[in-house]
Design a protein around this motif. Structure first.
Motif, short mmCIF file in Angstrom:
data_model
loop_
_atom_site.label_atom_id
_atom_site.label_comp_id
_atom_site.label_asym_id
_atom_site.label_seq_id
_atom_site.Cartn_x
_atom_site.Cartn_y
_atom_site.Cartn_z
N PHE A 146 0.81 -6.97 -1.35
CA PHE A 146 0.52 -7.24 0.05
C PHE A 146 1.51 -6.61 1.02
O PHE A 146 1.32 -6.70 2.23
N GLY A 147 2.58 -5.99 0.51
CA GLY A 147 3.43 -5.22 1.41
C GLY A 147 2.60 -4.12 2.06
O GLY A 147 2.72 -3.83 3.25
N SER A 148 1.72 -3.54 1.25
CA SER A 148 0.86 -2.49 1.77
C SER A 148 -0.45 -3.05 2.35
O SER A 148 -0.91 -2.59 3.41
N GLU A 149 -1.01 -4.07 1.70
CA GLU A 149 -2.28 -4.63 2.19
C GLU A 149 -2.13 -5.12 3.63
O GLU A 149 -3.03 -4.96 4.46
N CYS A 269 0.74 1.25 -1.60
CA CYS A 269 2.08 1.81 -1.82
C CYS A 269 2.01 2.87 -2.93
O CYS A 269 0.94 3.15 -3.46
N HIS A 270 3.18 3.40 -3.29
CA HIS A 270 3.20 4.40 -4.36
C HIS A 270 2.81 3.81 -5.70
O HIS A 270 2.45 4.55 -6.62
N VAL A 271 2.87 2.46 -5.81
CA VAL A 271 2.41 1.81 -7.06
C VAL A 271 0.88 1.67 -6.95
O VAL A 271 0.34 0.59 -6.76
N CYS A 272 0.22 2.80 -7.07
CA CYS A 272 -1.23 2.87 -6.89
C CYS A 272 -1.90 2.54 -8.22
O CYS A 272 -2.34 3.42 -8.96
N ARG A 273 -1.94 1.23 -8.51
CA ARG A 273 -2.31 0.76 -9.85
C ARG A 273 -3.81 0.51 -9.99
O ARG A 273 -4.41 -0.10 -9.13
#
Ligand code: SF4
Length: 279
Positions: A146-149, A269-273
């Motif tokens: 949720f940092g990115s959401e 984010c860069h953790v595009c999981r």
């Protein structure tokens, strides 16, 4: 008609929750490494080196890539020649429950948005179910931090705003987000449809392998334009400056009403999981 036991999907979802949180997809790894080779700002190089070492260690030691193991977004494409025997929603949620428990993944979901009591097992999943042709079931688990959401945006533009309005809105959303979504980011953009559908296609855009452009050359070109403008902002990895603010921009579109131009930006984010299994 092919029959699939709903309970058998539980094991699949459990495995995908653990897999997605531990192993960054190869296309994302490759994309980050490519940007590291091009990056010239020393602070940005240092951050990208740490990001690369982090996902390498997560894969080697089989631990989560990030402490925020996300809300489990589950995308199901269900073939019209498949009959699911049982409750598919319950089976998916049981898979999330088991995956987050057995994978030692952080439980990040509250039952009520205002009373905020943790459900304790990372359920419920956010499930999107699409009917498609065929006799297969495709399940994709995309844990969403949720940092990115929280940095995502939606706007009902006017048709007269046109492509320039879309560009301004997307680039502004990234600039306002600053370092909060843990850049370098992946930017999912939805254009068209309705208020609800434009947000969904922006999220689905994040599932596209990095470096794969839109099939329509016009939108593939717009993706490149947006990526260049975003990386010209100079935010850089984790906001420490540099070129590498975004790894990719992916646009998905839908037909829309003559009076509207909905646009949504869903930032990852860069953790595009994500992890997928087709059964
Ligand atoms: S935005 Fe991504 S990298 Fe940052 S804390 Fe959340 S999941 Fe982790």
């Amino acid at each position: 008609m092919r029959i699939v036991e709903a309970a058998s999907l539980t094991e699949t979802v459990k495995r995908l929750c653990i897999e997605a949180n531990r192993n960054l997809p190869p296309d994302a790894q490759e994309c980050i490494r490519n940007f590291r080779r091009k990056e010239t700002w020393p602070a940005a190089q240092d951050v990208l080196d740490k990001i690369i070492r982090n996902f390498e260690l997560a894969g080697e030691k089989q631990v989560p890539i990030c402490q925020d193991t996300g809300m489990a977004c589950v995308f199901v494409e269900l073939g019209s020649d498949v009959h699911i025997d049982g409750d598919i929603n319950a089976a998916i949620n049981e898979g999330v429950r088991q995956g987050y428990q057995e994978g030692f993944l952080r439980k990040s979901v509250v039952r009520d948005p205002l009373n905020r009591v943790n459900t304790g097992d990372n359920t419920p999943a956010m499930i999107t179910l699409d009917m498609v042709s065929g006799d297969r079931v495709s399940i994709t688990v995309a844990p969403k931090g949720f940092g990115s959401e929280n940095m995502s945006r939606i706007k009902m533009l006017r048709p007269s705003d046109g492509v320039e309005g879309v560009i301004d809105f997307v680039v502004s959303a990234v600039e306002e987000a600053g370092p909060n979504p843990c850049p370098p980011i992946v930017v999912g953009v939805g254009i068209g449809g309705t208020f609800d559908k434009v947000a969904l296609i922006a999220k689905k855009a994040l599932l596209r392998p990095l470096g794969t452009g839109n099939a329509n050359p016009y939108y593939a070109d717009l993706e490149r334009t947006l990526l260049e403008k975003i990386n010209a902002l100079g935010l850089g990895p984790q906001g420490f400056g540099g070129y590498t603010t975004a790894l990719s921009v992916a646009i998905e579109t839908l037909p829309t009403h003559i009076a509207g131009l909905p646009c949504a930006v869903n930032i990852n984010c860069h953790v595009c999981r994500h992890a997928r299994e087709i059964r």
